[in-house]
Write a protein that holds these residues in place. Sequence first.
Motif, short mmCIF file in Angstrom:
data_model
loop_
_atom_site.label_atom_id
_atom_site.label_comp_id
_atom_site.label_asym_id
_atom_site.label_seq_id
_atom_site.Cartn_x
_atom_site.Cartn_y
_atom_site.Cartn_z
N ALA A 1 -15.69 -8.44 -6.21
CA ALA A 1 -14.88 -9.22 -5.82
C ALA A 1 -14.73 -9.94 -4.49
N ALA A 2 -14.45 -11.09 -4.13
CA ALA A 2 -13.52 -11.08 -3.32
C ALA A 2 -11.84 -10.36 -2.45
N GLY A 3 -12.42 -11.12 -0.91
CA GLY A 3 -11.04 -10.64 -1.01
C GLY A 3 -11.19 -10.99 1.03
N THR A 4 -9.81 -11.44 1.77
CA THR A 4 -9.48 -11.56 3.09
C THR A 4 -9.25 -10.98 3.64
N VAL A 5 -9.66 -11.16 4.92
CA VAL A 5 -9.73 -9.55 5.76
C VAL A 5 -7.97 -9.45 6.07
N GLN A 6 -7.36 -10.11 6.16
CA GLN A 6 -6.21 -10.14 5.94
C GLN A 6 -5.93 -8.79 4.78
N ALA A 7 -6.33 -9.34 3.97
CA ALA A 7 -6.20 -8.12 2.62
C ALA A 7 -6.63 -6.69 2.87
N VAL A 8 -7.69 -7.00 3.46
CA VAL A 8 -8.14 -5.81 4.04
C VAL A 8 -7.46 -4.83 4.55
N LEU A 9 -6.65 -5.55 5.31
CA LEU A 9 -6.19 -4.53 6.34
C LEU A 9 -4.73 -3.80 5.10
N ARG A 10 -3.88 -5.00 4.48
CA ARG A 10 -2.83 -4.12 4.06
C ARG A 10 -2.77 -2.95 3.31
N PRO A 11 -1.82 -1.47 4.08
CA PRO A 11 -1.90 -0.48 3.52
C PRO A 11 -1.54 -0.56 1.88
N GLY A 12 -2.76 0.55 0.92
CA GLY A 12 -2.50 0.66 -0.48
C GLY A 12 -2.71 0.39 -1.41
N LEU A 13 -3.42 -1.25 -1.32
CA LEU A 13 -3.59 -2.19 -1.98
C LEU A 13 -5.44 -1.75 -2.42
N LEU A 14 -6.05 -1.40 -0.71
CA LEU A 14 -7.60 -1.54 -0.47
C LEU A 14 -7.84 0.18 -1.48
N GLU A 15 -6.92 1.29 -1.24
CA GLU A 15 -7.16 2.61 -2.15
C GLU A 15 -7.01 2.54 -3.73
N LYS A 16 -5.82 1.43 -4.38
CA LYS A 16 -5.70 1.54 -6.02
C LYS A 16 -6.96 0.67 -5.71
N ALA A 17 -7.80 -0.46 -5.65
CA ALA A 17 -8.68 -1.16 -5.72
C ALA A 17 -9.76 -0.44 -5.64
N VAL A 18 -10.03 0.64 -5.40
CA VAL A 18 -11.04 2.04 -4.49
C VAL A 18 -10.94 2.90 -6.06
N GLU A 19 -9.56 3.44 -6.26
CA GLU A 19 -9.52 4.34 -7.22
C GLU A 19 -9.35 3.84 -8.86
N SER A 20 -9.63 2.42 -8.84
CA SER A 20 -10.20 1.81 -9.78
C SER A 20 -11.70 0.68 -10.52
N GLY A 21 -12.41 1.49 -9.20
CA GLY A 21 -13.63 1.34 -9.20
C GLY A 21 -14.51 0.36 -7.95
N LEU A 22 -13.66 -0.35 -7.62
CA LEU A 22 -14.33 -1.16 -6.30
C LEU A 22 -15.27 -0.61 -5.80
N ARG A 23 -16.26 -1.53 -5.48
CA ARG A 23 -17.58 -0.64 -4.73
C ARG A 23 -18.23 -1.23 -3.57
N SER A 24 -17.38 -3.27 -3.76
CA SER A 24 -18.27 -4.15 -3.12
C SER A 24 -17.54 -5.10 -2.67
N LEU A 25 -17.43 -5.47 -1.12
CA LEU A 25 -16.03 -6.53 -1.22
C LEU A 25 -16.86 -7.77 -0.33
N PHE A 26 -17.49 -8.83 -1.07
CA PHE A 26 -17.15 -10.01 -0.59
C PHE A 26 -16.02 -10.64 0.45
N VAL A 27 -16.41 -10.48 1.52
CA VAL A 27 -15.79 -10.48 2.94
C VAL A 27 -15.52 -12.21 4.05
N GLY A 28 -14.46 -12.95 4.01
CA GLY A 28 -14.64 -14.57 4.83
C GLY A 28 -13.95 -13.94 5.71
N PHE A 29 -15.31 -13.08 6.85
CA PHE A 29 -15.13 -13.10 8.09
C PHE A 29 -14.99 -14.58 8.82
N GLU A 30 -15.97 -15.46 9.11
CA GLU A 30 -15.64 -16.69 8.63
C GLU A 30 -16.72 -16.81 9.94
#
Length: 201
Positions: A65-94
């Motif tokens: 999926a795609a996500g922002t720099v801010q979302a990646v640094l938010r505690p907890g949410l990324l870990e939940k995504a990984v547990e559900s199968g996230l393996r690649s993230l499109f990140v807008g470093f800009e």
Amino acid sequence: MASSTPASFEGGKSFYTQTVDAALAEIERLPGRHLYFPDDHLFGNARFATALFDGMRGMGRLWQAAGTVQAVLRPGLLEKAVESGLRSLFVGFETVNAGNLTEQRKWQNIDRDYDAVVRRLHDNGIMVNGSFVFGMDEDDPSVFGRTVEWAVGQGIETATFHIMTPYPGTRLYDRMAKAGRLLHSDWDATTPGPSSSSPPG
């Protein structure tokens, strides 16, 4: 490149969100194991994303999926995504130029530690697809080498590089038009090359 999403929804809502139950039911119906979420920012609504990721856990799906720099640094949410199968993230470093972030109003990136973003993703086993934009006002010819050097140095697996484009319906387009910086509005036009009948030199 500015996001073209606002132009797509001109005259309507900015975002359209399924209910979590509807999204999970659609995922269940999809064939295969791998998923790609075309959502510009799947992590944008933390409550929705949390419920979605909790519901996907145990489905055996691998997804990107795609996500922002801010979302990646938010505690907890990324870990939940990984547990559900996230393996690649499109990140807008800009951009690697902090001055550009302020000028382009990229608030979600300002004062964020890009190195920490990549480390956090890699530590969680997520492949990084970094997205970068060239052509902002604070750029100079060194921006190309500096951007690639940073991406390679961080071990980013894949990257996409864009030319900043003022799409109609975006705030960037409005700002450029107001400043008289648009050469034309003919989106079918291409830059003409030298005519075959032109003299050399």
